[in-house]
Structure formats: structure tokens, C-alpha cells
Design a protein around this motif. Structure first.
Motif, PDB file in Angstrom:
ATOM      1  N   ILE A  77       0.848  -1.206   0.000  1.00  0.00           N
ATOM      2  CA  ILE A  77       0.000   0.000   0.000  1.00  0.00           C
ATOM      3  C   ILE A  77       0.884   1.257   0.000  1.00  0.00           C
ATOM      4  O   ILE A  77       0.669   2.183  -0.779  1.00  0.00           O
ATOM      5  CB  ILE A  77      -0.940  -0.003   1.232  1.00  0.00           C
ATOM      6  N   LEU A  81       1.303   4.366  -2.652  1.00  0.00           N
ATOM      7  CA  LEU A  81       1.205   5.764  -2.198  1.00  0.00           C
ATOM      8  C   LEU A  81       2.436   6.558  -2.633  1.00  0.00           C
ATOM      9  O   LEU A  81       2.332   7.661  -3.179  1.00  0.00           O
ATOM     10  CB  LEU A  81       1.070   5.793  -0.661  1.00  0.00           C
TER      11      LEU A  81
ATOM     12  N   SER B  19       2.751  -0.250  -9.316  1.00  0.00           N
ATOM     13  CA  SER B  19       2.118   1.011  -9.670  1.00  0.00           C
ATOM     14  C   SER B  19       2.807   1.680 -10.861  1.00  0.00           C
ATOM     15  O   SER B  19       2.150   2.135 -11.801  1.00  0.00           O
ATOM     16  CB  SER B  19       2.142   1.937  -8.445  1.00  0.00           C
ATOM     17  N   VAL B 103      -4.359  -4.600  -6.002  1.00  0.00           N
ATOM     18  CA  VAL B 103      -5.414  -3.813  -5.364  1.00  0.00           C
ATOM     19  C   VAL B 103      -4.828  -2.997  -4.211  1.00  0.00           C
ATOM     20  O   VAL B 103      -5.289  -1.890  -3.921  1.00  0.00           O
ATOM     21  CB  VAL B 103      -6.573  -4.712  -4.881  1.00  0.00           C
ATOM     22  N   LEU B 104      -3.790  -3.516  -3.570  1.00  0.00           N
ATOM     23  CA  LEU B 104      -3.150  -2.784  -2.471  1.00  0.00           C
ATOM     24  C   LEU B 104      -2.466  -1.527  -3.013  1.00  0.00           C
ATOM     25  O   LEU B 104      -2.541  -0.457  -2.407  1.00  0.00           O
ATOM     26  CB  LEU B 104      -2.142  -3.678  -1.751  1.00  0.00           C
ATOM     27  N   ALA B 105      -1.810  -1.673  -4.179  1.00  0.00           N
ATOM     28  CA  ALA B 105      -1.196  -0.498  -4.807  1.00  0.00           C
ATOM     29  C   ALA B 105      -2.284   0.511  -5.184  1.00  0.00           C
ATOM     30  O   ALA B 105      -2.109   1.718  -5.010  1.00  0.00           O
ATOM     31  CB  ALA B 105      -0.385  -0.921  -6.033  1.00  0.00           C
ATOM     32  N   GLN B 106      -3.433   0.016  -5.666  1.00  0.00           N
ATOM     33  CA  GLN B 106      -4.555   0.911  -6.005  1.00  0.00           C
ATOM     34  C   GLN B 106      -5.009   1.703  -4.785  1.00  0.00           C
ATOM     35  O   GLN B 106      -5.262   2.907  -4.868  1.00  0.00           O
ATOM     36  CB  GLN B 106      -5.757   0.108  -6.518  1.00  0.00           C
ATOM     37  N   VAL B 107      -5.120   1.007  -3.646  1.00  0.00           N
ATOM     38  CA  VAL B 107      -5.545   1.678  -2.413  1.00  0.00           C
ATOM     39  C   VAL B 107      -4.530   2.768  -2.055  1.00  0.00           C
ATOM     40  O   VAL B 107      -4.905   3.895  -1.735  1.00  0.00           O
ATOM     41  CB  VAL B 107      -5.702   0.654  -1.261  1.00  0.00           C
ATOM     42  N   GLY B 108      -3.253   2.442  -2.154  1.00  0.00           N
ATOM     43  CA  GLY B 108      -2.212   3.426  -1.859  1.00  0.00           C
ATOM     44  C   GLY B 108      -2.257   4.622  -2.792  1.00  0.00           C
ATOM     45  O   GLY B 108      -1.990   5.752  -2.399  1.00  0.00           O
ATOM     46  N   GLU B 109      -2.628   4.374  -4.051  1.00  0.00           N
ATOM     47  CA  GLU B 109      -2.713   5.460  -5.036  1.00  0.00           C
ATOM     48  C   GLU B 109      -3.935   6.339  -4.811  1.00  0.00           C
ATOM     49  O   GLU B 109      -4.066   7.389  -5.442  1.00  0.00           O
ATOM     50  CB  GLU B 109      -2.801   4.873  -6.453  1.00  0.00           C
ATOM     51  N   GLY B 110      -4.864   5.886  -3.951  1.00  0.00           N
ATOM     52  CA  GLY B 110      -6.055   6.685  -3.655  1.00  0.00           C
ATOM     53  C   GLY B 110      -7.255   6.360  -4.534  1.00  0.00           C
ATOM     54  O   GLY B 110      -8.178   7.155  -4.648  1.00  0.00           O
ATOM     55  N   LYS B 111      -7.243   5.174  -5.153  1.00  0.00           N
ATOM     56  CA  LYS B 111      -8.402   4.782  -5.974  1.00  0.00           C
ATOM     57  C   LYS B 111      -9.514   4.252  -5.073  1.00  0.00           C
ATOM     58  O   LYS B 111      -9.416   3.152  -4.519  1.00  0.00           O
ATOM     59  CB  LYS B 111      -7.987   3.743  -7.011  1.00  0.00           C
ATOM     60  N   LEU B 112     -10.576   5.033  -4.964  1.00  0.00           N
ATOM     61  CA  LEU B 112     -11.648   4.738  -4.014  1.00  0.00           C
ATOM     62  C   LEU B 112     -12.272   3.364  -4.253  1.00  0.00           C
ATOM     63  O   LEU B 112     -12.491   2.597  -3.315  1.00  0.00           O
ATOM     64  CB  LEU B 112     -12.730   5.820  -4.097  1.00  0.00           C
ATOM     65  N   PHE B 113     -12.553   3.026  -5.519  1.00  0.00           N
ATOM     66  CA  PHE B 113     -13.231   1.748  -5.755  1.00  0.00           C
ATOM     67  C   PHE B 113     -12.294   0.560  -5.530  1.00  0.00           C
ATOM     68  O   PHE B 113     -12.758  -0.553  -5.315  1.00  0.00           O
ATOM     69  CB  PHE B 113     -13.888   1.724  -7.135  1.00  0.00           C
ATOM     70  N   GLY B 114     -10.986   0.822  -5.571  1.00  0.00           N
ATOM     71  CA  GLY B 114     -10.032  -0.217  -5.193  1.00  0.00           C
ATOM     72  C   GLY B 114     -10.234  -0.641  -3.741  1.00  0.00           C
ATOM     73  O   GLY B 114     -10.047  -1.808  -3.385  1.00  0.00           O
ATOM     74  N   PHE B 116     -13.053  -0.879  -2.305  1.00  0.00           N
ATOM     75  CA  PHE B 116     -14.170  -1.826  -2.267  1.00  0.00           C
ATOM     76  C   PHE B 116     -13.733  -3.214  -2.736  1.00  0.00           C
ATOM     77  O   PHE B 116     -14.167  -4.224  -2.194  1.00  0.00           O
ATOM     78  CB  PHE B 116     -15.339  -1.293  -3.101  1.00  0.00           C
TER      79      PHE B 116
END
Lengths: 174, 138
Positions: A77, A81, B19, B103-114, B116
Motif C-alpha cells: 500500500i 502511495l 504502480s 489492489v493494495l497499490a490501487q488503495v495506496g494510489e487513492g483509488k476509491l473503488f479499489g 471496495f
């Protein structure tokens, strides 16, 4: 400056990502005698976030709640970021590529759509015994037959649903 | 190297690479499945080849591993339902355009639907734990 820009700002070419990801397999064995894998760590998250302490599988397999797997998950994560910060794309976005651009669904439906897909990923990974990193990268790099088979069916499944979604909701666009 | 800190560091490298190369991009993953963009096939093929070569180097020149233990490669056995599980996983991969790592990288990037997709994955793992109570062969 060109090199810094290539690493931190521009998207990487396929081989750069492949080399870094591939090197993780021998490096994790060398330093920790441990196989690359992400999805098993979701069992730790179940133990942390959901009332599951009495389930036999959680009890026997996840004796250490905050194991290295949780740290690996947190690291990935943070890596995403860091990538967003350094490339200047930091911020919360409700975009999800062509899906949100074309389907035009209300946010609640989008959330349900991705949530349901997530359930299939979580359930499927555990029944299959691994995911894209554990089976497709680590397993195939070690020439494991079970991982080659699992990966073939990962891809078949992905081709089926991606094409259904494309023709039903994205107007066949691409 | 402390194992937890080590995995935190390697996790950051992994997430950063996923990412930067675009593996956390819905369009690249779904584009691969609908036959429009094969960049990620190149990423995975390169990773597999580099991983395989790296393992050969490790077996020849770096044994025992750093801690002094003999190298122990984990093998994931094929069970009765493994293929069905792999297919389910694939269905989720094609729907969300993400897998448990990306999906973890998506969460870190700030993708809201990631987020979910990520929450769904935790729930899917919970469903597995519940099913496993009554069906030990899963």
C-alpha cells in the motif's frame, strides 16, 4: 534528471517492472527462506477486522495475527502511495479507467460491482491456494505444475468476465 | 534483517513497481483480457523468466540462504477444488481489473473503488474460512 524522471514520473516499460517483480522471488528466499505471496495475508486481515477468532482455519493457520504478511501488505500500500506522490498523482479519485468513464453507473453500484469482484478474488485465491504472485510469478518461476494450471484458469476466468463486462456495460468499447 | 521490517521494505518496492509499470491500472488488466493491450503479459513473462533465472543462481551460488538454513521452496499442492477456485479468482480478476497485490497499490494510489475490491477480498477470505468449517477438503 532524465533517469530520475524515468524512475519516478514516467510509467515504466514492461521489462523494468518485470525485472523488479521477478527479482523478489529469489531475494525473499535468500533473505527469509520465504515464498513470494500476497493473498494468504488476507487471512490475517480477516482475523484483525472480522469476528473470526473461533473459526478453525483462522485459529490453526494464523497463530500470529500481525505476522510478516501484514507488514508486506502495508508495504505494498505504501509503495502505491509513494508512486502516486512522486509522480504527482496524489489524491483520492473515483475513477477506475474505462469502467467508470464509460459505464456511467451511480457510485453505489460501482462500489457493489467492485466489492462482488473482490469477494470472488478472495474466495477463489484461497480455494486455489494462491494468487497471481504466489502461483503465477513464484510458482511458475519454480516450474510448479499446480501453479501453471492455476494460472491458466485465472486467465480463462478473467477473459470470460472481462469480455462479458465489456459487451454488457462498456458498449463493446476499447 | 528483521523479517517484518524486511517485508515492509520489499512490500514498498513491490507496490512501487506494480504502480509504476501500470499493473494497478484497470485499463491495462482488462485490456489484456479483451485482447487490446499486452503490456502486462510482457511484465508477467519477464517476471517469471527473471524469477526462474534468479532461483537457478540462488541454488548454485547462494546456498544455504542467509540465515544458514537450507533453501526450502514451498510447493502449492493441487487439491480437489483448486481449479474451480482458480476460475473463481479469474472471474474476480476480470471484473475488478485487480488482484490481491495490485489492489493494495490501487488503495495506496487513492483509488476509491479499489478500496471496495480490497474489502470484498477480505470478505471473500472470511467466506472461505466459514466454508472450510464444514468442508475441510476445500
Amino acid at each position: 534528471m532524465f533517469i530520475l524522471r524515468s524512475i519516478f514520473v514516467d510509467p515504466w516499460p514492461f521489462w523494468a517492472g518485470g525485472i523488479v517483480i521477478g527479482l523478489l522471488v529469489p531475494l525473499l528466499y535468500y533473505y527469509f527462506n520465504t515464498a513470494l505471496g500476497v493473498s494468504t495475508g488476507y487471512g490475517n486481515l480477516v482475523k484483525i477486522f472480522l469476528p473470526a477468532k473461533n473459526l478453525q482455519w483462522i485459529k490453526t493457520k494464523y497463530t500470529e495475527t500481525y505476522s510478516w504478511r501484514v507488514y508486506f501488505i502495508i508495504g505494498i500500500i505504501l509503495g502505491g502511495l509513494l508512486s502516486a506522490i512522486l509522480s504527482g498523482n496524489l489524491g483520492i479519485t473515483t475513477e477506475m479507467g474505462r469502467f467508470t468513464a464509460i459505464a456511467g453507473w451511480p457510485a453505489v453500484l460501482n462500489a457493489v460491482f467492485f466489492f462482488v469482484g473482490g469477494i470472488l478474488l478472495g474466495l477463489g485465491a484461497r480455494i486455489a491456494g494462491g494468487c497471481t504472485s504466489g502461483h503465477s510469478i513464484h510458482g511458475i518461476a519454480n516450474l510448479h505444475i499446480s501453479s501453471i494450471l492455476a494460472t491458466i484458469f485465472f486467465i480463462i476466468g478473467g477473459i470470460i468476465t472481462a469480455n462479458i463486462v465489456r459487451s454488457l456495460f462498456l458498449g463493446g468499447a476499447w | 534483517m528483521d523479517k517484518k521490517l524486511g517485508f515492509l521494505a520489499f512490500g514498498i518496492l513491490f507496490g512501487f513497481a506494480l504502480s509504476r509499470v501500470g499493473a494497478s491500472d484497470y485499463d491495462l488488466i482488462v485490456g489484456m483480457f479483451v485482447g487490446q493491450d499486452y503490456k502486462l503479459v510482457g511484465v508477467m513473462a519477464t517476471a517469471i523468466i527473471v524469477g526462474a533465472l534468479g532461483m537457478q543462481v540462488l541454488k548454485k551460488f547462494a546456498q544455504p540462504v542467509k540465515s544458514g538454513e537450507p533453501l526450502k521452496i514451498s510447493y502449492k499442492e493441487l487439491k480437489k477444488w483448486s481449479i474451480a477456485g482458480a476460475l473463481l479468482f479469474g472471474f474476480g480478476w476480470g471484473i475488478t481489473g485487480a488482484c490481491p497485490g495490485t489492489v493494495l497499490a490501487q488503495v495506496g494510489e487513492g483509488k476509491l473503488f479499489g478500496l471496495f475490491t480490497f474489502t470484498g477480498m477480505i470478505c471473500g477470505t472470511y467466506i472461505y474460512a466459514r466454508l472450510k468449517e464444514k468442508h475441510p477438503d476445500l
